[in-house]
Design a protein around this motif. Structure first.
Motif, PDB file in Angstrom:
ATOM      1  N   ASN A 149      43.515  27.631  36.277  1.00 55.94           N
ATOM      2  CA  ASN A 149      44.056  28.950  36.625  1.00 55.94           C
ATOM      3  C   ASN A 149      43.773  29.547  37.925  1.00 55.94           C
ATOM      4  O   ASN A 149      42.854  28.730  38.746  1.00 55.94           O
ATOM      5  N   ASP A 151      41.668  32.068  38.409  1.00 57.66           N
ATOM      6  CA  ASP A 151      40.742  33.027  38.127  1.00 57.66           C
ATOM      7  C   ASP A 151      39.504  32.699  38.969  1.00 57.66           C
ATOM      8  O   ASP A 151      39.008  31.673  39.135  1.00 57.66           O
ATOM      9  N   ASP A 153      36.544  33.977  38.971  1.00 52.56           N
ATOM     10  CA  ASP A 153      35.205  33.930  38.210  1.00 52.56           C
ATOM     11  C   ASP A 153      34.728  32.234  38.005  1.00 52.56           C
ATOM     12  O   ASP A 153      33.618  32.129  37.781  1.00 52.56           O
TER      13      ASP A 153
END
Length: 210
Positions: A149, A151, A153
């Motif tokens: 994805n 993201d 993080d």
């Protein structure tokens, strides 16, 4: 009619023999490591440099320095570059040195050519062992990561894992494609720790491919 005269002295034969010997010594090392310029190539370069030097001296021109330029074209042919590294530099240097050995031999400096041959071989063998050791303790790897994805993080998590494996990193590129985060990270450190990092990355569900 003028008869052809072949003026070949015993010293000429010695020079040819030494050229073949010196070229064979260096060529065997390159052939053993499966390099582009192998056994026959290095012999012919050394022999050719010897013959050209002999011809130049008989023509009263001394040592033909233009040989260096000609050999440079051959050396350039074995160097190739990809997106990550440059390969063939050592083989190109061996070609250059083989030509210099042939020139020394052709000018009659037998001991210089023989000693230079074994010094070159020593450098290729012993320093290769040293390079392998250095590569082991300071290995380099370019990681190309594709996450499942976008993201950010996940990237920070991977970088944290890299640090935990006692490795250094440089973030080279971060972008997003098809709603997936992509990153290129240059990692350096002990080869064992990089192998452990690879095993860890393989088990991470956040990483689509690397």
């Amino acid at each position: 009619m003028h008869s052809l005269e072949f003026d070949i002295s015993s010293s000429d034969l010695i020079k040819v023999a030494i050229a073949v010997f010196c070229g064979a010594v260096l060529g065997l090392e390159r052939q053993y490591k499966n390099k582009t310029a192998g056994f026959r190539t290095i012999i012919l370069i050394c022999l050719g440099s010897t013959i050209f030097t002999m011809i130049s001296q008989r023509a009263g021109q001394g040592v033909n320095i233009n040989l260096v330029t000609g050999v440079g074209f051959i050396g350039a042919g074995v160097i190739f570059k990809d997106n990550i590294s440059v390969n063939g530099l050592t083989t190109a240097a061996v070609i250059w040195v083989a030509a210099a050995i042939g020139m020394a031999n052709g000018s009659g400096n037998y001991m210089l050519s023989i000693i230079s041959t074994f010094v070159t071989l020593l450098v290729l063998v012993l320093f290769h062992i040293f390079e392998v050791y250095l590569d082991k303790i300071n290995h380099e790897k370019l990681l190309s990561l594709v996450f499942t994805n976008a993201d950010f993080d996940n990237l920070l998590m991977v970088e944290n894992i890299i640090h935990k494996h006692k490795l250094r990193l440089q973030r080279r590129l971060v972008n997003k494609k098809d709603d997936c985060l992509q990153a290129i990270i240059f990692v350096t450190g002990h080869k064992k720790h990089i192998a452990q990092l690879d095993e860890k990355l393989l088990t991470m569900p956040e990483i689509k491919s690397f």
